[in-house]
Design a protein around this motif. Structure first.
Motif, mmCIF file in Angstrom:
data_model
loop_
_atom_site.group_PDB
_atom_site.id
_atom_site.type_symbol
_atom_site.label_atom_id
_atom_site.label_comp_id
_atom_site.label_asym_id
_atom_site.label_seq_id
_atom_site.Cartn_x
_atom_site.Cartn_y
_atom_site.Cartn_z
ATOM 1 N N ARG A 1 0.546 -0.899 -0.114
ATOM 2 C CA ARG A 1 0.084 -0.135 0.127
ATOM 3 C C ARG A 1 1.152 1.019 0.127
ATOM 4 O O ARG A 1 0.290 2.194 -0.888
ATOM 5 N N GLY A 2 1.950 1.329 0.987
ATOM 6 C CA GLY A 2 2.610 2.111 0.502
ATOM 7 C C GLY A 2 3.220 2.468 -0.247
ATOM 8 O O GLY A 2 3.886 3.685 -0.997
ATOM 9 N N GLN A 3 3.520 1.370 -1.143
ATOM 10 C CA GLN A 3 4.467 1.589 -2.631
ATOM 11 C C GLN A 3 3.663 2.263 -3.499
ATOM 12 O O GLN A 3 3.944 3.430 -4.406
ATOM 13 N N VAL A 4 2.567 1.894 -3.307
ATOM 14 C CA VAL A 4 1.396 2.439 -4.359
ATOM 15 C C VAL A 4 1.010 3.446 -4.258
ATOM 16 O O VAL A 4 0.955 4.572 -5.341
ATOM 17 N N LYS A 5 0.984 4.666 -3.207
ATOM 18 C CA LYS A 5 1.106 5.515 -2.638
ATOM 19 C C LYS A 5 1.831 6.490 -3.451
ATOM 20 O O LYS A 5 1.451 7.143 -4.144
ATOM 21 N N ALA A 6 3.056 6.226 -3.097
ATOM 22 C CA ALA A 6 4.210 6.894 -3.912
ATOM 23 C C ALA A 6 4.053 6.873 -4.900
ATOM 24 O O ALA A 6 4.309 8.122 -5.785
ATOM 25 N N GLN B 1 1.957 7.072 -6.817
ATOM 26 C CA GLN B 1 0.686 7.721 -7.403
ATOM 27 C C GLN B 1 1.511 9.222 -7.171
ATOM 28 O O GLN B 1 1.093 10.167 -8.349
ATOM 29 N N ARG B 2 2.092 9.671 -6.683
ATOM 30 C CA ARG B 2 3.022 10.967 -6.148
ATOM 31 C C ARG B 2 3.481 11.304 -7.130
ATOM 32 O O ARG B 2 3.324 12.477 -7.637
ATOM 33 N N LEU C 1 7.366 12.554 1.917
ATOM 34 C CA LEU C 1 6.569 11.532 1.320
ATOM 35 C C LEU C 1 7.047 10.413 2.639
ATOM 36 O O LEU C 1 8.647 9.468 2.073
ATOM 37 N N LEU D 1 7.385 6.718 3.320
ATOM 38 C CA LEU D 1 8.134 4.970 2.852
ATOM 39 C C LEU D 1 8.565 4.231 3.933
ATOM 40 O O LEU D 1 9.294 3.738 3.849
#
Length: 438
Positions: free
Chosen positions: A90-95, A97-98, A290, A292
């Motif tokens: 989930r954390g990698q996906v958020k990164a 997207q940014r 951000l 991670l």
């Protein structure tokens, strides 16, 4: 609300019989924005949607999907997960997207500044001619914030940087380990000082600030600067960073960096740190932060399968003999003698006690208890692809200097893809102990 209106317009056009004509006009006026939002939709909407397929088909025809990265970063990530090369995080996906947002902004800046020509660029030029607009009045790119991605070791920061950097089809980009970048900066400053005029052969060069010209020199050839392992351990770097980066940022350079530390913790407990603190504010002003921190250390997972072969502990005469045997066997395979050599660079000498072709053998004391820096470790990487290191001790706050050098060494070797085989006093997770706790 701006984003929502664009999404609404995109879906409305997909159901309209004049879809292609309308999209052509919209792409001429709004350019990258229409493309980018439709590209983003793909990650969240089924590809079976016929309206979305219509939009995708149109933009494929313009060549934009290829030019701006098809598939998106998230699409590439999902493909790697599906292939079993990565685990979904989930954390990698958020990164990602940014980072995808930043890809869109950088691509949009390229369109406005004319640093790349696309089908939409030609259409906007045509519209400008019809409306008799002078686009040179709007040619300067808008201020684009970079990204500072920090988190624990093994969180996947390097992998995310790989995906981001490979997806950008802009010519003026550079990716470099932070230590290597600062070494290059100091070399540029030295050359600049040497070029300053002298009144006579005995006189010193005229006093002049060399940092701003060097920063502008870098900015002239670089739109995007990507740093791996952003860390500050050298006072010579610390004292020039604010001036250097302030000029680069005002010259339009966008910075994306990975680090194990929050900006507030950079150069912590370093000499004259109060002079360094203003740089932190500059960095935070020009880069979004951000964190991670996934629950899995992916490097640890990799090391577990090879730890018995490349990381030998606990340390003992038998362990060191095993290390010697591996070094000797590899030397015999290449039929090369083991000899001491000296590497001369930047006006200094680095002694290598045992070298054998692309391999070198050191003790921990020789590499980390001596006054060596990232420049020395980079020089080793230029000559060797495998380092053997014996007697790595467990470190504590009493050996903080050696620990910092060891971290810099390992970061440099990792970035330069140099292999390491070593013997150590304790298992890898216990290498640093604080107040008796590993």
């Amino acid at each position: 609300s701006h984003n929502s209106r664009l999404l609404t317009v995109s879906f409305t056009l997909a159901t309209n019989p004049w879809t292609e004509s309308m999209l052509l006009c919209m792409s001429a006026v709004f350019g990258t924005y229409v493309y980018w939002y439709i590209s983003s939709i793909q990650d969240f909407v089924s590809f079976g949607n016929p309206n979305l397929l219509s939009l995708k088909s149109f933009f494929n025809g313009t060549g934009l999907f290829h030019r701006h990265g098809n598939p998106s970063l998230l699409g590439r990530y999902e493909a790697l997960v599906a292939a079993g090369e990565l685990s979904w995080d989930r954390g990698q996906v958020k990164a990602l997207q940014r980072l995808q947002e930043l890809v869109g902004q950088l691509s949009s800046n390229r369109q406005r500044t004319g640093t790349g020509v696309s089908p939409l660029g030609h259409r906007r030029w045509f519209i400008d001619k019809l409306l008799k607009r002078d686009r040179t009045l709007h040619s300067a790119p808008e201020s684009t914030k970079g990204l500072y991605l920090y988190g624990s070791v093994g969180a996947g920061k390097t992998m995310l940087m790989d995906l981001f950097y490979q997806s950008l089809e802009i010519s003026h980009k550079q990716r470099v380990h932070f230590n290597a970048f600062m070494l290059d900066v100091h070399e540029r400053i030295h050359r600049f000082k040497q070029s300053l005029p002298r009144a006579s052969a005995q006189d010193k060069p005229h006093t002049y600030d060399p940092i701003a010209p060097v920063a502008r020199q870098i900015a002239n050839t670089t739109q995007l600067l990507c740093f791996d392992e952003f860390q500050v351990t050298d006072i010579a770097d610390a004292v020039i960073l604010k001036r250097l980066f302030s000029v680069m940022f005002t010259s339009g350079v966008v910075v994306v960096a990975t680090s194990n530390r929050h900006p507030d913790d950079l150069y912590k407990n370093g000499l004259q740190r109060t002079n360094f603190l203003p740089f932190i504010d500059v960095l935070k002003h020009h880069c979004n932060l951000l964190r991670l921190d996934p629950g899995t250390d992916y490097r640890e997972r990799i090391l577990a399968s090879a730890a018995g072969q490349v990381y030998i502990s606990p340390n003992s005469p038998e362990a060191n003999q095993r290390l010697e045997n591996v070094f000797r066997e590899m030397a015999e395979e290449q039929n090369i003698s083991q000899v001491p050599i000296t590497l001369d660079f930047l006006g200094r000498s680095l002694h290598v006690p045992r070298a054998c072709g692309p391999m070198a053998f050191f003790s921990f004391q020789e590499l980390c208890a001596q006054p060596l820096s990232a420049a020395d470790y980079l020089e080793l990487c230029r000559h060797f692809d495998t380092l053997f290191i014996r007697d790595v001790p467990q470190m504590s706050l009493l050996q903080r200097t050696e620990a910092r050098r060891f971290i810099t060494l390992i970061d440099t070797l990792y970035d330069q893809k140099v292999k390491v085989v070593c013997t150590a006093e304790v298992p890898i997770e216990d290498l640093f102990a604080v107040e008796g706790r590993a």
